[in-house]
Design an enzyme around this catalytic site. Sequence first.
Site, PDB file in Angstrom:
ATOM      1  NE  ARG A   2      -2.270  -0.832   3.734  1.00  0.00           N
ATOM      2  CZ  ARG A   2      -2.474   0.183   4.591  1.00  0.00           C
ATOM      3  NH1 ARG A   2      -3.264   1.169   4.268  1.00  0.00           N
ATOM      4  NH2 ARG A   2      -1.869   0.191   5.761  1.00  0.00           N
ATOM      5  CG  ASP A  12       0.712  11.236  14.882  1.00  0.00           C
ATOM      6  OD1 ASP A  12       1.723  10.511  14.885  1.00  0.00           O
ATOM      7  OD2 ASP A  12       0.351  11.903  13.899  1.00  0.00           O
ATOM      8  CE1 TYR A  33       5.991   7.802  11.187  1.00  0.00           C
ATOM      9  CE2 TYR A  33       6.942   9.994  10.941  1.00  0.00           C
ATOM     10  CZ  TYR A  33       6.454   8.833  10.382  1.00  0.00           C
ATOM     11  OH  TYR A  33       6.435   8.697   9.013  1.00  0.00           O
ATOM     12  N   PRO A  46      10.905  11.443   3.225  1.00  0.00           N
ATOM     13  CG  PRO A  46       9.542   9.617   2.704  1.00  0.00           C
ATOM     14  CD  PRO A  46      10.665  10.043   3.618  1.00  0.00           C
TER      15      PRO A  46
HETATM   16  N1  CAA Z   1       2.108  23.209  16.809  1.00  0.00           N
HETATM   17  C1  CAA Z   1       1.691  23.873  17.890  1.00  0.00           C
HETATM   18  N2  CAA Z   1       0.548  23.606  18.529  1.00  0.00           N
HETATM   19  C2  CAA Z   1      -0.196  22.604  18.040  1.00  0.00           C
HETATM   20  C3  CAA Z   1       0.182  21.864  16.904  1.00  0.00           C
HETATM   21  C4  CAA Z   1       1.385  22.223  16.276  1.00  0.00           C
HETATM   22  N3  CAA Z   1       1.809  21.571  15.174  1.00  0.00           N
HETATM   23  N4  CAA Z   1      -0.754  20.937  16.664  1.00  0.00           N
HETATM   24  C5  CAA Z   1      -1.705  21.079  17.604  1.00  0.00           C
HETATM   25  N5  CAA Z   1      -1.375  22.101  18.431  1.00  0.00           N
HETATM   26  C6  CAA Z   1      -2.115  22.614  19.576  1.00  0.00           C
HETATM   27  C7  CAA Z   1      -3.575  22.853  19.210  1.00  0.00           C
HETATM   28  O1  CAA Z   1      -3.733  24.107  18.564  1.00  0.00           O
HETATM   29  C8  CAA Z   1      -4.246  22.785  20.565  1.00  0.00           C
HETATM   30  O2  CAA Z   1      -4.029  24.008  21.258  1.00  0.00           O
HETATM   31  P1  CAA Z   1      -5.191  24.638  22.142  1.00  0.00           P
HETATM   32  O3  CAA Z   1      -5.544  23.596  23.164  1.00  0.00           O
HETATM   33  O4  CAA Z   1      -4.554  25.882  22.720  1.00  0.00           O
HETATM   34  O5  CAA Z   1      -6.316  24.926  21.188  1.00  0.00           O
HETATM   35  C9  CAA Z   1      -3.454  21.735  21.305  1.00  0.00           C
HETATM   36  O6  CAA Z   1      -2.184  21.641  20.590  1.00  0.00           O
HETATM   37  C10 CAA Z   1      -4.129  20.406  21.301  1.00  0.00           C
HETATM   38  O7  CAA Z   1      -4.364  20.027  19.937  1.00  0.00           O
HETATM   39  P2  CAA Z   1      -5.435  18.926  19.589  1.00  0.00           P
HETATM   40  O8  CAA Z   1      -6.812  19.384  19.972  1.00  0.00           O
HETATM   41  O9  CAA Z   1      -5.253  18.469  18.173  1.00  0.00           O
HETATM   42  O10 CAA Z   1      -5.000  17.806  20.648  1.00  0.00           O
HETATM   43  P3  CAA Z   1      -5.171  16.277  20.573  1.00  0.00           P
HETATM   44  O11 CAA Z   1      -4.552  15.754  21.829  1.00  0.00           O
HETATM   45  O12 CAA Z   1      -6.567  15.901  20.226  1.00  0.00           O
HETATM   46  O13 CAA Z   1      -4.263  15.830  19.313  1.00  0.00           O
HETATM   47  C11 CAA Z   1      -2.319  15.521  18.008  1.00  0.00           C
HETATM   48  C12 CAA Z   1      -2.912  16.161  19.272  1.00  0.00           C
HETATM   49  C13 CAA Z   1      -2.472  14.014  18.080  1.00  0.00           C
HETATM   50  C14 CAA Z   1      -0.868  15.895  17.951  1.00  0.00           C
HETATM   51  C15 CAA Z   1      -3.086  16.042  16.758  1.00  0.00           C
HETATM   52  O14 CAA Z   1      -3.021  17.446  16.735  1.00  0.00           O
HETATM   53  C16 CAA Z   1      -2.502  15.492  15.480  1.00  0.00           C
HETATM   54  O15 CAA Z   1      -2.794  14.378  15.064  1.00  0.00           O
HETATM   55  N6  CAA Z   1      -1.630  16.278  14.800  1.00  0.00           N
HETATM   56  C17 CAA Z   1      -0.981  15.854  13.566  1.00  0.00           C
HETATM   57  C18 CAA Z   1       0.423  15.390  13.853  1.00  0.00           C
HETATM   58  C19 CAA Z   1       1.106  15.095  12.534  1.00  0.00           C
HETATM   59  O16 CAA Z   1       1.394  15.981  11.749  1.00  0.00           O
HETATM   60  N7  CAA Z   1       1.369  13.829  12.261  1.00  0.00           N
HETATM   61  C20 CAA Z   1       1.982  13.449  11.036  1.00  0.00           C
HETATM   62  C21 CAA Z   1       1.361  12.180  10.534  1.00  0.00           C
HETATM   63  S1  CAA Z   1       1.840  11.802   8.868  1.00  0.00           S
HETATM   64  C22 CAA Z   1       3.418  11.255   9.035  1.00  0.00           C
HETATM   65  O17 CAA Z   1       3.957  11.109  10.088  1.00  0.00           O
HETATM   66  C23 CAA Z   1       4.116  10.932   7.751  1.00  0.00           C
HETATM   67  C24 CAA Z   1       5.398  11.648   7.651  1.00  0.00           C
HETATM   68  O18 CAA Z   1       6.449  11.029   7.831  1.00  0.00           O
HETATM   69  C25 CAA Z   1       5.392  13.063   7.272  1.00  0.00           C
END
Ligand code: CAA
Length: 240
Positions: free
Chosen positions: A12, A88, A147, A177
Amino acid sequence: MARVALVTGGTRGIGRAIAERLKAAGHKVAANYARDHAAAQTFQRETGIPAYSWDVADHAACEAGIAKVVADLGPIEILINNAGITRDATMHKMSVEGWRDVVDTNLTSCFNMCRQVIDSMRQRGFGRIVNVGSINGQAGQYGQVNYAAAKSGIHGFTKALAQEGAAKGITVNAIAPGYVDTDMVRAVPPAVLEKIIARIPVGRLGRAEDIARTVLFLVADDADFITGSTISVNGGQHMY
Ligand code: CAA
């Protein structure tokens, strides 16, 4: 020259694109996958590439799985360590299982796989290993302590093994990537992903094919002077 190639997480997403590209280049390809048998069956039917199920986090399973691939196709000359997962969560919400699963699947897997192929590569005086790291291993990412640590570990692993392989005709490189349009990236909350895409200078998510073409470049017989490198394929999001 046609080689035997094995791609982990190869049925995949990015892995599938890599497996297909390697096959199109004339290599004999096997794809490993963990659990999604339905996707693997579709993959086999559509590509004609054999798929083998085992967990790359499990050392004994890698030993048994690779023995089967070698029995079917021959000694592995090209290994692409692509399998990876995310769990995450911010540190204060991360479970020990969420830490271990990611480190074992994304990083320990590279040891488990390389350990099984390194002897035959050394004996044959030829090997190509490509480890799939991540922009988030280079730059870190909010919510990805597990990660980012595992992917960052891949980059150190690559440089160390490259030094060991250099005199034996074995190159070891990494690709980092950026955000590529796969199921993994589509699982990022839409509002977060929107902000990430806005920071990609090329203005789009990567395509699996963008990574696959880089793999093909690195595994070529005449790419023997490229080792210990990390090639970033991220649309300019992080210039490392
Ligand atoms: N920088 C700063 N603050 C951030 C942030 C960031 N990048 N992301 C989220 N926040 C803050 C939010 O704004 C929020 O602040 P407030 O409470 O003041 O509003 C606080 O953090 C909590 O955020 P969430 O409501 O999203 O909290 P959560 O606990 O439900 O989830 C999380 C947190 C799991 C990190 C979620 O935000 C998430 O999934 N983020 C994406 C992370 C990401 O980019 N993963 C990459 C996956 S793809 C990959 O990994 C492939 C690759 O190699 C590139």
